[in-house]
Write an enzyme that holds these catalytic residues in place. Structure first.
Site, mmCIF file in Angstrom:
data_model
loop_
_atom_site.group_PDB
_atom_site.id
_atom_site.type_symbol
_atom_site.label_atom_id
_atom_site.label_comp_id
_atom_site.label_asym_id
_atom_site.label_seq_id
_atom_site.Cartn_x
_atom_site.Cartn_y
_atom_site.Cartn_z
ATOM 1 N N GLY A 125 7.915 -12.799 -8.362
ATOM 2 C CA GLY A 125 8.639 -14.061 -8.292
ATOM 3 C C GLY A 125 8.594 -14.840 -9.596
ATOM 4 O O GLY A 125 8.128 -14.339 -10.623
ATOM 5 N N GLY A 139 0.779 -1.231 0.000
ATOM 6 C CA GLY A 139 0.000 0.000 0.000
ATOM 7 C C GLY A 139 0.808 1.278 0.000
ATOM 8 O O GLY A 139 0.378 2.288 0.563
ATOM 9 N N GLY A 162 11.115 -8.897 -12.699
ATOM 10 C CA GLY A 162 10.065 -9.897 -12.538
ATOM 11 C C GLY A 162 10.654 -11.293 -12.457
ATOM 12 O O GLY A 162 10.941 -11.912 -13.474
ATOM 13 N N GLY A 163 10.865 -11.763 -11.237
ATOM 14 C CA GLY A 163 11.290 -13.148 -11.036
ATOM 15 C C GLY A 163 12.756 -13.443 -11.256
ATOM 16 O O GLY A 163 13.140 -14.602 -11.348
ATOM 17 N N CYS A 195 1.820 0.491 -9.735
ATOM 18 C CA CYS A 195 1.413 -0.202 -8.509
ATOM 19 C C CYS A 195 -0.004 -0.744 -8.727
ATOM 20 O O CYS A 195 -0.901 0.010 -9.081
ATOM 21 C CB CYS A 195 1.430 0.750 -7.323
ATOM 22 S SG CYS A 195 0.691 0.019 -5.852
ATOM 23 N N GLY A 222 14.174 -8.380 -6.503
ATOM 24 C CA GLY A 222 13.427 -8.086 -5.284
ATOM 25 C C GLY A 222 13.066 -9.341 -4.534
ATOM 26 O O GLY A 222 13.746 -9.753 -3.587
#
Lengths: 274, 306
Positions: free
Chosen positions: B218, B73, B244-245, B131, B266
């Site tokens: 992931g 959030g 992304g992953g 987001c 991440g």
């Protein structure tokens, strides 16, 4: 694909098997979970109360048959938990974090308030391994002394001892537990100090451990979200409490002295004075 | 000796092509510095806005079979207070490129936040128009090419720093959004943010995330992200950062072959720890050597060549 499937982080729904009223504001909840039964003393779990919140909680009991958390009524989540009955369900994930490292010798364990409950599995292990344990238990008042009977029942096995301080003098010495700790450190040598409690108290214990050149391990508390080291909510300096902690050595804490015992981060990242 | 891993992206000089992704750990200066100590070639902050935001209540992160779901959030202390964290990163003895991720509920908010972040020392800005779980910002802007163009254009007018635009995969035509961003002046694109997703616990019958809907990250989303980078690369001339992953060097190389000049990492930190930046970097380096490539540039977009 399986890279992210860490068994511990999978959400499990467990039944509350037993509830114990520890003090007027603290209740312990017992549940069964294989992963938690294998947890190390000092590890924590995330407890999900559906539709309300998910909060980090140290395991206050770890055994092959049952585990427990001890919850002080402080906010919405913990208030809701206190209303839960035997047979109700909660969600858990974990155990997370590093836990206490168990060395050897003569140790001092300093528990303040509800933080004491996080030290219970540790005391169990210390007693099993024949450590000489001096347990210093502190609280504001007699009614809020947590786990005193349980500690007392454990310690005779190793000729251990317990000493108590309350801020209002209603039990044991009058004053703060760190003053009592200082008295013991003045008279005796210890191989390790373990502590969990309010951060200001633990900060004083860090200063004492430095002064008396006694190694320290302290279990920290921070707001948490992910519990797996990525969201950054629980950071203190360069450390992530969920992943690098929650137990830190005195050496580590001395590197974050501007922060430890002084402020923590709110959910929005702002600094909040302790 | 020449560092074959070095790469320049929109004026930013990276010693290696791994970046800490936005939203991961980047809430404080100390944790951003820690990511660089562990080997990230650049770091992206958590997204900051004009005013402080608490974010959603927990649960905000949930594990699913193929990755992680989150709806945190956009928590942040507000850009003024966050300036202190930016300065702390820039004061480091070994400064690395610092990209400040920003969001706004309007174009003028984006501009205000961008100015403060730039003033505080950001080396570049990353516009979070992707987001998936906060209303009136993020993907609600990023799904509309003309809104994206407006935000990019205004921010570009007001800051000198390079502007990255982080795209959402939750669109029918990501190339259209990418082109709109580039035509409006974006210096680089980041593809992609999380995929809108949800999980429900069958025992309690409740949605797990407090916000119910969140974003999936992931390994599950890597093929989606690869496809996005591949499609965008054919149509735009600015550098693309893959996201992304990315968990291993193979993932990173795959992104590069699709057209990415660098990758953001991440979710993988949860499984691999902070060592993931070095393990990915080392793996890319061995790959380049083994295949006889002298630089990363040589493999960027290589899968497109016939």
């Amino acid at each position: 694909m399986s890279a992210y499937l860490t068994a511990a982080n999978r959400l499990r729904i467990v039944k509350i098997e037993d509830i114990q009223q520890e003090t007027p504001t603290v209740k312990s909840f017992t549940f069964k979970d294989d992963l938690c039964s294998k947890a190390k003393p000092g590890q924590f779990i995330m407890v999900w109360i559906p539709d309300v919140d998910e909060v980090p909680m140290s395991l206050s009991g770890i055994s092959p048959h049952a585990c427990s958390i001890s919850v002080k009524k402080v906010g919405e989540a913990t208030k809701t938990l206190h209303q839960r009955k035997i047979g109700d369900y909660i969600g858990i994930r974990g155990p997370f974090g590093n836990g206490f490292r168990i060395g050897k010798g003569k140790v001092m364990v300093v528990g303040g308030g509800t933080g004491t409950t996080a030290l219970m599995p540790l005391v169990g292990s210390l007693v099993e391994e024949n450590f000489k344990v001096t347990f210093l238990l502190g609280a504001k008042t007699k009614n809020e002394l947590v786990s005193r009977d349980r500690i007392q029942a454990l310690l005779p096995k190793v000729a251990g001892r317990i000493d108590v301080a309350t801020e209002d003098g209603s039990c044991g010495s009058e004053g703060v537990i760190t003053d009592l700790a200082e008295k013991y450190l003045n008279n005796e040598e210890f191989d390790m100090i373990y502590t969990c409690g309010p951060e200001r108290m633990m900060y004083k214990m860090l200063l004492l451990s430095e002064r008396f050149q006694t190694p320290l391990q302290a279990s920290l508390e921070r707001l948490m979200r992910c519990a797996i080291g990525i969201c950054g909510t629980c950071v203190i300096g360069k450390f992530r409490v969920c992943r690098d902690g929650p137990v830190f050595t005195g050496e580590q804490l001395s590197k974050v002295k501007e922060e430890f015992g002084h402020f923590k981060r709110a959910f929005n990242g702002r600094k909040v004075k302790l | 000796m020449r560092n074959r891993l070095a790469i320049e992206i929109a004026e930013l000089k990276l010693t290696n092509p791994t970046m800490l992704a936005a939203g991961i750990l980047g809430m404080t200066g100390a944790s951003l510095r820690e990511a660089s100590v562990w080997g990230a070639g650049a770091v992206v902050t958590k997204s900051v806005g004009l005013k402080p935001r608490e974010g959603y209540s927990n649960p905000t992160v949930a594990q699913v079979d193929c990755g992680l779901l989150n709806a945190i959030g956009l928590p942040n202390p507000g850009v003024s207070e966050f300036s202190e964290e930016i300065k702390e990163v820039k004061q480091s003895e070994t400064p690395i490129p610092l990209i400040v991720s920003i969001y706004g509920f309007s174009t003028s908010e984006f501009v205000k936040v961008a100015k403060v972040a730039a003033e505080a020392g950001a080396d570049a800005l990353e516009l979070n128009v992707s987001c998936p779980h906060v209303r009136d910002t993020g993907a609600e802007i990023g799904q509309n090419p003309s809104l994206v163009a407006e935000v990019v254009e205004e921010v570009k007018k007001n800051v000198l720093q390079p502007v990255f635009v982080k795209l959402t995969p939750n669109v029918a035509d990501i190339v259209g959004v990418a082109k709109a961003a580039v035509e409006a002046g974006a210096d680089a694109l980041v593809a992609v943010n999380t995929v809108r997703a949800m999980a429900i616990d069958v025992e309690t019958t409740r949605p797990i995330l407090s916000n119910r809907i969140g974003g999936l990250s992931g390994p599950a989303i890597k093929p989606i992200a690869i496809r996005c980078v591949y499609e965008i690369y054919r149509e735009v001339d600015v550098p693309i950062v893959g996201c992304g992953g990315v968990t291993s060097w193979r993932d990173a190389v795959e992104f590069m072959l699709a057209g990415a000049s660098a990758v953001q990492i991440g979710t993988a930190i949860s499984a691999k720890g902070m060592g993931v930046f070095k393990s990915v970097t080392r793996g890319i380096s061995s790959y380049l050597k083994r295949k006889g490539f002298r630089s990363i540039e040589e493999i960027v977009g290589l899968s497109h060549r016939s």
